[in-house]
Motif scaffolding. Structure first.
Motif, short mmCIF file in Angstrom:
data_model
loop_
_atom_site.label_atom_id
_atom_site.label_comp_id
_atom_site.label_asym_id
_atom_site.label_seq_id
_atom_site.Cartn_x
_atom_site.Cartn_y
_atom_site.Cartn_z
N TYR A 73 0.66 -1.33 -0.01
CA TYR A 73 0.13 0.08 0.02
C TYR A 73 0.91 1.23 -0.11
N ALA A 76 2.61 1.63 -3.47
CA ALA A 76 1.69 2.36 -4.39
C ALA A 76 1.32 3.45 -4.39
N GLU A 88 -6.79 3.32 -6.85
CA GLU A 88 -7.32 2.53 -5.72
C GLU A 88 -7.16 1.12 -6.00
N VAL A 89 -7.29 0.29 -4.75
CA VAL A 89 -6.51 -0.91 -4.89
C VAL A 89 -7.72 -1.98 -5.59
N TYR A 110 -3.21 -2.37 -8.90
CA TYR A 110 -4.01 -1.13 -8.37
C TYR A 110 -4.31 -0.50 -9.57
N SER A 112 -5.85 2.91 -11.61
CA SER A 112 -4.94 4.37 -11.71
C SER A 112 -5.64 5.17 -12.65
#
Length: 202
Positions: A73, A76, A88-89, A110, A112
Motif C-alpha cells: 500500500y 503504491a 485504488e486497490v 492497483y 489508476s
C-alpha cells in the motif's frame, strides 16, 4: 545537524514501512542533494532501495531477525504521489492484503487514472497499475479502501459471518469509527456489512 541526518530524520519521522521517492523530499531539500543523500542512506542500510527511484524505511522483525517485505500500500502511494495519479486497490489485491484469498500473490494490482505501468519491487514482487475508471476513490484510510474493494470483489451473496470475522481480525478496533465515517458514501449493501465489521464488543 548535517543534511544526511536531516533527511533521515524526515524519513524516519513517517514511521517504519513508509515508502517514498525523491519527489516526497523536494519541498524540504535541494534536488541534487537529495539524490546523493538517498544513495548514501541506502548504502549505509538506513533506508532500502526497493525499485528504481523508490525507497522505503523498512519494518524489521526481531523474531525473524530480518527486514520485512515492503508495505505494498505504501509503495503504491509513493508511485501515486510521484506521478500525481489517483489510485485504488483492485478487488483481488484487496482480498490478498486482507488475508481473504487462498492464493499467495506475488503480483498486486492497483487501478489508476494514469497510464498502464508495471514495476518490479525487490525482484520478487510485481506492482501493476491499470488505467481504469475509478469508482471508490478518495477514502482517507487504507483500511476503508481495502474493505470496500474486497467486499465488492466477493459479491453480496458470498459474504458470510466467517468473512466478516476474518476482516474484523485484520482491523485495529481503534479504526472502527474512522472507517464508518470514511465509507458513508459507498454502496448501501457494502456499508451495511462495514457496520457489522466495525461493531464493537462482539
Amino acid at each position: 545537524m548535517k543534511l544526511y541526518e536531516k533527511v533521515f530524520y524526515f524519513i524516519s519521522g513517517h514511521g517504519r514501512g513508509w515508502a517514498f521517492s525523491s519527489s516526497d523530499l523536494i519541498k524540504k531539500f535541494d534536488r541534487q542533494q537529495i539524490d546523493s543523500t538517498l544513495s548514501d542512506l541506502s548504502k549505509n542500510k538506513r533506508i532500502r532501495r526497493i525499485a528504481r527511484g523508490i525507497y522505503d524505511y523498512p519494518k524489521y522483525s526481531d523474531f525473524l531477525q530480518k527486514e520485512l517485505s515492503p508495505d505494498i500500500y505504501q509503495v503504491a502511494r509513493a508511485y501515486a504521489r510521484k506521478f500525481n495519479w489517483r489510485i485504488e486497490v483492485s478487488g483481488d489485491s484487496a482480498l490478498n492484503l486482507l488475508d481473504l484469498s487462498t492464493q499467495i500473490q506475488a503480483k498486486y494490482i492497483y487501478l489508476s487514472d494514469g497510464p498502464n505501468k508495471r514495476y518490479k519491487i525487490l525482484e520478487n514482487i510485481t506492482l501493476e497499475f491499470k488505467k481504469s475508471a475509478l469508482k471508490d476513490i478518495g477514502f482517507k484510510y487504507k483500511e476503508s479502501s481495502l474493505i470496500v474493494q474486497s467486499l465488492k470483489a466477493l459479491g453480496k451473496d458470498h459474504i458470510t459471518s466467517k468473512t466478516i470475522h476474518k476482516i474484523k481480525e485484520q482491523i485495529d478496533y481503534k479504526m472502527y469509527d474512522k472507517i464508518l465515517k470514511d465509507t458513508q458514501s459507498t454502496t448501501l449493501w457494502v456499508y451495511e456489512i462495514i457496520k457489522q465489521i466495525c461493531e464493537k464488543n462482539k
